[in-house]
Design an enzyme around this catalytic site. Structure first.
Site, mmCIF file in Angstrom:
data_model
loop_
_atom_site.group_PDB
_atom_site.id
_atom_site.type_symbol
_atom_site.label_atom_id
_atom_site.label_comp_id
_atom_site.label_asym_id
_atom_site.label_seq_id
_atom_site.Cartn_x
_atom_site.Cartn_y
_atom_site.Cartn_z
ATOM 1 C CE LYS A 22 54.530 -44.301 30.413
ATOM 2 N NZ LYS A 22 54.053 -44.048 31.777
ATOM 3 C CG ASN A 23 56.888 -46.340 33.559
ATOM 4 O OD1 ASN A 23 56.256 -45.355 33.159
ATOM 5 N ND2 ASN A 23 56.331 -47.528 33.721
ATOM 6 C CB CYS A 117 43.772 -43.468 36.313
ATOM 7 S SG CYS A 117 44.719 -44.905 36.717
ATOM 8 N NE ARG A 122 48.193 -46.251 38.723
ATOM 9 C CZ ARG A 122 48.818 -46.030 37.573
ATOM 10 N NH1 ARG A 122 48.135 -45.681 36.510
ATOM 11 N NH2 ARG A 122 50.117 -46.116 37.483
ATOM 12 C CG ASP A 307 53.283 -50.972 32.785
ATOM 13 O OD1 ASP A 307 52.142 -50.930 33.263
ATOM 14 O OD2 ASP A 307 54.175 -50.158 33.080
ATOM 15 N NE ARG A 399 49.518 -40.965 29.842
ATOM 16 C CZ ARG A 399 49.208 -41.866 30.757
ATOM 17 N NH1 ARG A 399 48.075 -42.494 30.711
ATOM 18 N NH2 ARG A 399 50.035 -42.137 31.738
HETATM 19 C C1 UD1 Z 1 54.261 -47.578 38.075
HETATM 20 C C2 UD1 Z 1 54.381 -47.401 36.575
HETATM 21 C C3 UD1 Z 1 53.245 -48.117 35.854
HETATM 22 C C4 UD1 Z 1 53.195 -49.591 36.286
HETATM 23 C C5 UD1 Z 1 53.160 -49.706 37.812
HETATM 24 C C6 UD1 Z 1 53.264 -51.140 38.304
HETATM 25 C C7 UD1 Z 1 55.442 -45.238 36.351
HETATM 26 C C8 UD1 Z 1 55.330 -43.814 35.952
HETATM 27 N N1 UD1 Z 1 54.337 -45.980 36.278
HETATM 28 O O1 UD1 Z 1 53.035 -46.970 38.481
HETATM 29 O O2 UD1 Z 1 53.477 -48.033 34.457
HETATM 30 O O3 UD1 Z 1 52.016 -50.185 35.759
HETATM 31 O O4 UD1 Z 1 54.270 -48.965 38.380
HETATM 32 O O5 UD1 Z 1 54.427 -51.724 37.808
HETATM 33 O O6 UD1 Z 1 56.504 -45.713 36.687
HETATM 34 N N2 UD1 Z 1 49.428 -48.541 45.773
HETATM 35 C C9 UD1 Z 1 48.839 -48.299 46.981
HETATM 36 N N3 UD1 Z 1 49.197 -47.162 47.661
HETATM 37 C C10 UD1 Z 1 50.123 -46.277 47.164
HETATM 38 C C11 UD1 Z 1 50.727 -46.553 45.926
HETATM 39 C C12 UD1 Z 1 50.354 -47.698 45.246
HETATM 40 O O7 UD1 Z 1 48.003 -49.057 47.455
HETATM 41 O O8 UD1 Z 1 50.407 -45.270 47.826
HETATM 42 C C13 UD1 Z 1 49.040 -49.750 45.003
HETATM 43 C C14 UD1 Z 1 48.439 -49.427 43.639
HETATM 44 O O9 UD1 Z 1 47.066 -49.125 43.710
HETATM 45 C C15 UD1 Z 1 48.716 -50.699 42.870
HETATM 46 C C16 UD1 Z 1 50.054 -51.157 43.465
HETATM 47 O O10 UD1 Z 1 50.208 -50.472 44.697
HETATM 48 O O11 UD1 Z 1 47.732 -51.650 43.146
HETATM 49 C C17 UD1 Z 1 51.260 -50.890 42.598
HETATM 50 O O12 UD1 Z 1 51.251 -49.542 42.178
HETATM 51 P P1 UD1 Z 1 52.589 -48.716 41.955
HETATM 52 O O13 UD1 Z 1 53.738 -49.662 41.870
HETATM 53 O O14 UD1 Z 1 52.650 -47.632 42.954
HETATM 54 O O15 UD1 Z 1 52.324 -48.088 40.522
HETATM 55 P P2 UD1 Z 1 52.780 -46.665 40.015
HETATM 56 O O16 UD1 Z 1 54.051 -46.263 40.653
HETATM 57 O O17 UD1 Z 1 51.612 -45.740 40.086
#
Ligand code: UD1
Length: 420
Positions: A22-23, A117, A122, A307, A399
């Site tokens: 999925k990811n 969420c 996030r 995850d 999902r």
């Molecule tokens: C992706 C995965 C999700 C997984 C996560 C962490 C997908 C579709 N989803 O989510 O399943 O749990 O990686 O491995 O691939 N953050 C910020 N600012 C930003 C972006 C992120 O502060 O602009 C923080 C987030 O709040 C979190 C951390 O960075 O604490 C990691 O998040 P991130 O790696 O971005 O997760 P996703 O890409 O949303």
């Protein structure tokens, strides 16, 4: 709302095939927006988040068609809108991944601001700052991120202060069509980033260093498209192996990639499981034994993935001993604990750590799925519990897990879906 009804007590045995990731699929579908030529994506998992992304591409006017082998053809030449609307983004935060590709190719992108969420706030600040560093102007207006670029984006040196999977992907995709070279430092190293880079390179981009913490993207004028097969889902793989460990069973996951599973396999081995693997399969044999409690801390790849944390909490719930599960990526991701305790688990949350004292038996109960991976934990708990467990709100599971009840039935699990 559909429910999953599980009669606990069956020991899982047999082979289970692993679906496409999925990811990896979600960013790859978004990357299709970069390509002028036709794109064909294979091994797409049949999941709600994938359907939502395909719907989003359709809303933009992109022509998509699925063939009989579930390969998706994407033709972007019919695109007529540059807006990802609230109705779709609110159901799936990963919709933000269309921002970088649309902006890079068309000079404009409007994406509804994704809210928080269940598992935490996030934010998307890193995505936006990266695009601004490449020369984009970004305004937040009426709940939308409105990004514009005067001509092509410009290559930039970007240092990410938090390791973010999504921001790394968005910036990588935007940089693919930028003028000049972009360097992302402190980039995420997840296998899905490598898969996205391989895919983009197959379609005509020039991305180097994916899988390390410095990724270099040399901008190209255009991407020509082509065929790409999505990698296997490492989280689905880990979930079935964890279910096997919890039930004392023996399960072989097939069509998977053991090279992406390091930290998870190490922890499963610590439970006392015997793990063997080949090029594209992993077998876990618990030899009918009760798992031993393990302790873990989540962190960006190659450390233990957030995850998989909930599923290992469920294994610990029935393990011998006391284990601690510490979550460092998301601030509110121990939601499985309350529901597991309702099934008789003995788990105490202290800050971002769940202290799990294994119990001899869990008891079936009606429980509620709160997010995708927490619901997988409840299914695992239901499989080992005495009596019947009804998992409500399973749209969360749909999902991320393709045919979960069919796959578990094949392994001997007593599970069925009842329409609600
Ligand atoms: C992706 C995965 C999700 C997984 C996560 C962490 C997908 C579709 N989803 O989510 O399943 O749990 O990686 O491995 O691939 N953050 C910020 N600012 C930003 C972006 C992120 O502060 O602009 C923080 C987030 O709040 C979190 C951390 O960075 O604490 C990691 O998040 P991130 O790696 O971005 O997760 P996703 O890409 O949303």
């Amino acid at each position: 709302m559909d429910k999953l009804i599980i009669q606990g007590g069956a020991v899982l045995r047999g082979d289970v095939w692993i679906s496409g990731s999925k990811n990896a699929a979600l960013p790859i579908l978004s990357a299709a927006l970069l390509s002028e030529g036709l794109v064909t994506i294979a091994n797409l998992p049949h999941l709600q988040d994938v359907t939502t992304t395909i719907e989003l591409l359709g809303t933009l006017g992109v022509t998509v068609s699925l063939d009989e082998k579930r390969r998706l053809e994407v033709n972007t030449s019919t695109l007529k809108s540059l807006t990802a609307p609230y109705e779709l983004v609110k159901t799936m935060r990963a919709s933000i991944l269309v921002l970088g590709p649309m902006l890079a190719r068309y000079g404009e992108a409007n994406v509804s601001f994704p809210g928080g969420c269940a598992i935490g706030s996030r934010p998307v600040d890193l995505h936006l700052r990266g695009l601004e560093a490449m020369g984009a102007t970004i305004e937040i207006e009426d709940g939308y991120i409105k990004a514009r670029s005067d001509g092509r984006l410009k290559g930039a040196h970007i240092l990410m202060d938090v390791v973010s999977v999504g921001a790394t992907e968005n910036i990588m995709m935007a940089a693919a069509l930028a003028q000049g070279t972009t360097v992302i430092e402190n980039a995420a190293r997840e296998p899905e980033i490598i898969d996205l880079a391989k895919c983009m390179n197959t379609w005509g981009a020039d991305v180097q260093g994916a899988g390390s913490n410095t990724i270099t993207i040399n901008g190209v004028d255009k991407m020509h498209g082509g065929y790409y097969k999505v990698m296997p889902d490492r989280i689905e793989t880990g979930t079935y192996l964890a279910a096997a460990a919890a039930t004392g069973g023996k399960v072989r996951t097939t069509q998977t990639d053991p090279s992406t599973m390091g930290a998870v396999l190490l922890k499963l081995e610590e439970t006392g499981a015997i793990i063997t693997q080949g090029d594209d399969w992993i077998e876990l044999d618990m030899q009918g034994k009760r798992p031993k409690a393990i302790s873990l801390t989540t962190a960006p790849y190659p450390a233990f993935p957030t995850d998989m944390q909930a599923q290992l909490t469920a294994v610990n719930a029935v393990a011998d001993g006391v284990g601690t599960i510490t979550e460092t990526i998301f601030e509110n991701r121990l939601m499985q604990v309350q529901e597991l305790n309702r099934m008789g688990a003995n788990i105490v949350v202290q800050g971002n750590t769940a202290v799990v004292t294994g119990v001899d038996k869990l008891k079936g109960a009606p429980v509620m799925a709160s997010d995708l991976r927490a619901s997988a934990a409840l299914v695992i708990a239901g499989l080992v519990a005495e009596g019947e467990t009804a998992v409500d709100r399973i749209y969360h599971i749909d999902r991320g897990y393709e045919c979960i009840e069919e796959k578990l039935q094949l392994l001997g699990g007593k599970i069925k879906r009842v329409p609600g």
